[in-house]
Scaffold this motif. Structure first.
Motif, PDB file in Angstrom:
ATOM      1  N   GLY A 105      -1.599   4.526   1.975  1.00 48.46           N
ATOM      2  CA  GLY A 105      -0.307   5.210   1.868  1.00 48.46           C
ATOM      3  C   GLY A 105       0.827   4.370   2.432  1.00 48.46           C
ATOM      4  N   GLY A 106       2.032   4.875   2.277  1.00 48.08           N
ATOM      5  CA  GLY A 106       3.238   4.138   2.647  1.00 48.08           C
ATOM      6  C   GLY A 106       3.303   3.734   4.111  1.00 48.08           C
ATOM      7  N   THR A 142      -4.541   6.930   5.425  1.00 45.19           N
ATOM      8  CA  THR A 142      -3.207   7.431   5.724  1.00 45.19           C
ATOM      9  C   THR A 142      -2.922   7.296   7.217  1.00 45.19           C
ATOM     10  OG1 THR A 142      -1.776   9.356   5.423  1.00 45.19           O
ATOM     11  CG2 THR A 142      -4.114   9.830   5.779  1.00 45.19           C
ATOM     12  N   ASP A 143      -2.048   8.143   7.744  1.00 39.72           N
ATOM     13  CA  ASP A 143      -1.668   8.004   9.153  1.00 39.72           C
ATOM     14  C   ASP A 143      -2.196   9.132  10.027  1.00 39.72           C
ATOM     15  OD1 ASP A 143      -0.076   9.994   8.148  1.00 39.72           O
ATOM     16  OD2 ASP A 143       1.808   9.216   8.942  1.00 39.72           O
ATOM     17  N   LYS A 186      -7.268   3.464  -1.216  1.00 43.70           N
ATOM     18  CA  LYS A 186      -5.828   3.665  -1.433  1.00 43.70           C
ATOM     19  C   LYS A 186      -5.164   3.716  -0.069  1.00 43.70           C
ATOM     20  CE  LYS A 186      -2.098   6.491  -1.482  1.00 43.70           C
ATOM     21  NZ  LYS A 186      -1.574   7.475  -0.524  1.00 43.70           N
ATOM     22  N   PRO A 194       0.275  19.334  11.258  1.00 48.25           N
ATOM     23  CA  PRO A 194       0.510  18.958  12.656  1.00 48.25           C
ATOM     24  C   PRO A 194       1.975  19.077  13.065  1.00 48.25           C
ATOM     25  CG  PRO A 194       0.071  17.013  11.305  1.00 48.25           C
ATOM     26  CD  PRO A 194      -0.189  18.215  10.433  1.00 48.25           C
ATOM     27  N   ARG A 195       2.861  19.241  12.085  1.00 48.10           N
ATOM     28  CA  ARG A 195       4.269  19.424  12.442  1.00 48.10           C
ATOM     29  C   ARG A 195       4.538  20.875  12.845  1.00 48.10           C
ATOM     30  NH1 ARG A 195       5.739  16.403   6.965  1.00 48.10           N
ATOM     31  NH2 ARG A 195       3.986  17.751   6.455  1.00 48.10           N
ATOM     32  N   SER A 238       0.313  18.432   2.606  1.00 53.98           N
ATOM     33  CA  SER A 238       0.758  17.316   1.782  1.00 53.98           C
ATOM     34  C   SER A 238      -0.035  16.029   1.968  1.00 53.98           C
ATOM     35  CB  SER A 238       2.225  17.050   2.087  1.00 53.98           C
ATOM     36  OG  SER A 238       2.331  16.774   3.475  1.00 53.98           O
ATOM     37  N   VAL A 239      -1.164  16.083   2.628  1.00 51.59           N
ATOM     38  CA  VAL A 239      -1.898  14.844   2.890  1.00 51.59           C
ATOM     39  C   VAL A 239      -2.285  14.144   1.593  1.00 51.59           C
ATOM     40  CG1 VAL A 239      -3.766  13.862   4.240  1.00 51.59           C
ATOM     41  CG2 VAL A 239      -2.979  16.177   4.722  1.00 51.59           C
ATOM     42  N   LEU A 264      -6.258  18.006   8.552  1.00 51.85           N
ATOM     43  CA  LEU A 264      -6.288  18.866   9.726  1.00 51.85           C
ATOM     44  C   LEU A 264      -6.228  20.319   9.267  1.00 51.85           C
ATOM     45  CD1 LEU A 264      -3.726  16.735  11.718  1.00 51.85           C
ATOM     46  CD2 LEU A 264      -6.219  16.657  11.860  1.00 51.85           C
TER      47      LEU A 264
HETATM   48  P1  ADP Z   1       0.687   8.647   2.938  1.00 50.55           P
HETATM   49  O1  ADP Z   1       2.035   8.013   3.045  1.00 50.55           O
HETATM   50  O2  ADP Z   1      -0.381   7.882   3.637  1.00 50.55           O
HETATM   51  O3  ADP Z   1       0.338   9.027   1.542  1.00 50.55           O
HETATM   52  P2  ADP Z   1       1.507  11.351   3.553  1.00 50.55           P
HETATM   53  O4  ADP Z   1       2.748  11.363   4.368  1.00 50.55           O
HETATM   54  O5  ADP Z   1       1.628  11.606   2.094  1.00 50.55           O
HETATM   55  O6  ADP Z   1       0.771   9.979   3.816  1.00 50.55           O
HETATM   56  O7  ADP Z   1       0.443  12.374   4.133  1.00 50.55           O
HETATM   57  C1  ADP Z   1       0.059  12.340   5.504  1.00 50.55           C
HETATM   58  C2  ADP Z   1       0.899  13.317   6.314  1.00 50.55           C
HETATM   59  O8  ADP Z   1       0.632  14.655   5.871  1.00 50.55           O
HETATM   60  C3  ADP Z   1       0.574  13.365   7.771  1.00 50.55           C
HETATM   61  O9  ADP Z   1       1.274  12.364   8.485  1.00 50.55           O
HETATM   62  C4  ADP Z   1       1.001  14.776   8.183  1.00 50.55           C
HETATM   63  O10 ADP Z   1       2.299  14.749   8.767  1.00 50.55           O
HETATM   64  C5  ADP Z   1       1.097  15.548   6.885  1.00 50.55           C
HETATM   65  N1  ADP Z   1       0.275  16.779   6.847  1.00 50.55           N
HETATM   66  C6  ADP Z   1       0.660  17.975   6.349  1.00 50.55           C
HETATM   67  N2  ADP Z   1      -0.333  18.871   6.400  1.00 50.55           N
HETATM   68  C7  ADP Z   1      -1.394  18.243   6.963  1.00 50.55           C
HETATM   69  C8  ADP Z   1      -2.726  18.636   7.278  1.00 50.55           C
HETATM   70  N3  ADP Z   1      -3.184  19.860   7.023  1.00 50.55           N
HETATM   71  N4  ADP Z   1      -3.545  17.711   7.811  1.00 50.55           N
HETATM   72  C9  ADP Z   1      -3.117  16.457   8.061  1.00 50.55           C
HETATM   73  N5  ADP Z   1      -1.875  16.024   7.795  1.00 50.55           N
HETATM   74  C10 ADP Z   1      -1.001  16.903   7.253  1.00 50.55           C
END
Ligand code: ADP
Ligand code: ASP
Ligand code: MG
Length: 436
Positions: free
Chosen positions: A8-9, A206-207, A6, A216-217, A242-243, A212
Motif C-alpha cells: 500500500g501507499g 499495509t501499515d 501488494k 483504530p481511529r 477500509s483496510v 482489527l
Molecule cells: P494501504 O495504503 O496500505 O492500502 P489503507 O490506508 O488503505 O492502507 O488501509 C489501512 C488503514 O485502514 C489503517 O491504517 C487503518 O487506519 C484503517 N482501518 C480502518 N478500519 C480498520 C480495521 N478494522 N482494521 C485495521 N485497519 C483499519
C-alpha cells in the motif's frame, strides 16, 4: 509455492519504506509478483501522490500551467530514487506525462501515473521486469473488469516472467484509454494478479498488523482478527472497514486463494488470514464491527400494506426511476423503511416522494437524515444466542437511541442505525461489550 505481494501507499511513501519492502521481498523467494501502490503519506499532514495527481489534472483541465505541481510530484519520486541510490531516472516519463496532460487532460490517466511511476522504481530496485497494467488488465463497456480477457492475457504474460512488478490501481478501458478502479483499488489489482498467477497466497502489506476488530481511529488499540471469512470481510469492508478495497475479494474468492494482511513495519506479526472457510476457534462471538455515516431513511406507512400485492416492488420502482440504489429495507406490517445514501438521495428526495405517492398512495412518507449504519459481523453469531440483545443493551446503557435494526438473512450480521453524532460512541459500546 507462489505468493503475490501488494504494498500500500504508506509502505512505499519514502526510500526508507521501500527498503523495508525490498527486505520483505528478498526474505522469501516465493514472493514473485509485486503490485505497488503510489507513494502515500509519509506523515499525517502529508499528501498522497494520487491526490497530488488529481490536483494536477484539475489544473491542466482548467488550462493553467502545471510546471510547479509536476515538479513537486517529481520531487517525491526523486527523493525515493536517490534514497535507494539507484542509477535510474524518471525524467523521460515525466516529460511524457506532462505533455499528455497538457494535450488532453484525462482524470484516470492522471491518477494512474502514481502507480505507474512507483512500479518503474520498484522494478528497477528489484531488478525484475515491469509489466504495464494497461497491457494486461481490461475493463468492459460498462466500466467493470473484463474478467475473461484479463485472466487470459495476464496469465499468458506472467507465464513469460518468473518475477515481475505490475502497478496497481489501473488497466485499459474499452475506449483504449487508461482507466482506474475506485480509490484504494491497488488491492483489486493484487487480487486479479493472484488469480491469474494461480498463486497460493495473496499477501496484502499495509501499515497495520492485519484486520482489527474495529477502526483504530475510533477504538484505541482494538484487538486483531486472526481469521476472517471472505463473506465476513465483504460485509465489513462494504461497511467502511477500509483496510482492503471491497472489490478485492471477488477474484481470489472464486479461486480460493487466501489473503494475508500484513504490516510492512512489523513483518514478523502474523496479521490476518482472509479465507473461504475455517474451523479455527474464534476468540469472540463477533468478528468485527464497521460502519458508515450519512444515510437517510424514507419511512412509509400504509394500513395493511403487507396484504397489497406488489407494494414493495412499486416502492422500489420509485427509487429505481430516480436511479437511487437501496442500502437496506426493513419492514413491518403497516410500515416500510428504505435506507439510502444521503449523497445520492438528497437532491432527488422530492421526486422520489412524489413517485411513491403516485405508485402506492401511502398514508404517510417521512424522511430522516443524519443516520449512521453500524454492522456487527460474525460467523459465530449463528450458534450463539442473545447477540442482538447484547448489542441493544450495550447501546441503551450508554443512552444511545437505535433508529433502525436489520438482521441480515445470512445470520452473519446485524445492522443498526443510530444518529451520526452517536456513531463513535455506539461502536465503542459494542466493542466493549463483546471484547474483553
Ligand atoms: P494501504 O495504503 O496500505 O492500502 P489503507 O490506508 O488503505 O492502507 O488501509 C489501512 C488503514 O485502514 C489503517 O491504517 C487503518 O487506519 C484503517 N482501518 C480502518 N478500519 C480498520 C480495521 N478494522 N482494521 C485495521 N485497519 C483499519
Ligand atoms: N493510489 C490509489 C489511491 O490512493 C490506489 C491505492 O492506493 O490503492 O486511491
Ligand atoms: Mg488501501
Amino acid at each position: 509455492m507462489k505468493k503475490i505481494v501488494k504494498f500500500g501507499g504508506s509502505s512505499l511513501a519514502s526510500a526508507e519504506q521501500f527498503k523495508k519492502v525490498g527486505a520483505i521481498i528478498k526474505a522469501d523467494d516465493t514472493r514473485v509478483y509485486v503490485v505497488p501502490s503510489a507513494p502515500g503519506k509519509r506523515f499525517k499532514e502529508d499528501t498522497k501522490v494520487t491526490d497530488m495527481l488529481l490536483h494536477v489534472y484539475q489544473t491542466a483541465a482548467d488550462g493553467k500551467n502545471i510546471d510547479n505541481e509536476m515538479a513537486a510530484i517529481k520531487a517525491r519520486y526523486d527523493e525515493i530514487i536517490e534514497g535507494l541510490e539507484l542509477d535510474f531516472s524518471l525524467d523521460a516519463e515525466f516529460e511524457e506525462i506532462k505533455a499528455n496532460l497538457i494535450a488532453e487532460p484525462e482524470v484516470d490517466y492522471a491518477a494512474s501515473r502514481g502507480e505507474f511511476l512507483n512500479g518503474k522504481i520498484m522494478a528497477a530496485y528489484l531488478g525484475v521486469p515491469f509489466i504495464d497494467a494497461a497491457e494486461v488488465i481490461f475493463f468492459n463497456e460498462e466500466g467493470a473488469l473484463n474478467t475473461y480477457k484479463t485472466d487470459k492475457i495476464l496469465a499468458a504474460r506472467l507465464a513469460e516472467c518468473e518475477r515481475a512488478v505490475i502497478p496497481g490501481f489501473y488497466g485499459l478501458g474499452k475506449n483504449g484509454k487508461v482507466k482506474t478502479f475506485s480509490r484504494g483499488g491497488s488491492d483489486v489489482t493484487g487480487s486479479i494478479v493472484a488469480r491469474a498467477a494461480k498463486a497460493d497466497v495473496y499477501e496484502n502489506w499495509t501499515d497495520v498488523s492485519g484486520f482489527l476488530i474495529t477502526d483504530p481511529r475510533i477504538v484505541d488499540n482494538p484487538k486483531g482478527i486472526r481469521y476472517i471469512t471472505y463473506r465476513e470481510l465483504r460485509e465489513l469492508s462494504y461497511m467502511g472497514a477500509s483496510v482492503l478495497h471491497e472489490d478485492a475479494i471477488f477474484p481470489v474468492r472464486k479461486a480460493g486463494i487466501p489473503i494475508n494482511i500484513k504490516n510492512t513495519n512489523k513483518p514478523e506479526d502474523e496479521g490476518t488470514w482472509i479465507v473461504e472457510s475455517t474451523g479455527q476457534k474464534q476468540d469472540y462471538v463477533i468478528t468485527g464491527i464497521a460502519g458508515k455515516k450519512d444515510f437517510c431513511t424514507v419511512f412509509i406507512t400504509k394500513a395493511m400494506m403487507n396484504a397489497e400485492i406488489g407494494f414493495c416492488r412499486k416502492v422500489l420502482q420509485a427509487f429505481e426511476e430516480n436511479e437511487i440504489s437501496i442500502e437496506h429495507m426493513p419492514s413491518g406490517i403497516d410500515t416500510m423503511t428504505v435506507v439510502v445514501h444521503a449523497d445520492e438521495f438528497m437532491n432527488k428526495e422530492q421526486s422520489v416522494v412524489s413517485a411513491i405517492h403516485r405508485l402506492v398512495e401511502p398514508d404517510s412518507v417521512e424522511i430522516e437524515s443524519g443516520l449512521a449504519l453500524i454492522a456487527v459481523v460474525g460467523r459465530g453469531m449463528k450458534s450463539a444466542s442473545g447477540t442482538a440483545s447484547k448489542v441493544f443493551t450495550a447501546l441503551s446503557n450508554k443512552g444511545i437511541n437505535i433508529r433502525m435494526i436489520d438482521q441480515g438473512s445470512s445470520e452473519l450480521n446485524i445492522i443498526i442505525g443510530v444518529k451520526n453524532s452517536d456513531f463513535d460512541n455506539a461502536i465503542k459500546a459494542i466493542y466493549d461489550t463483546f471484547i474483553s
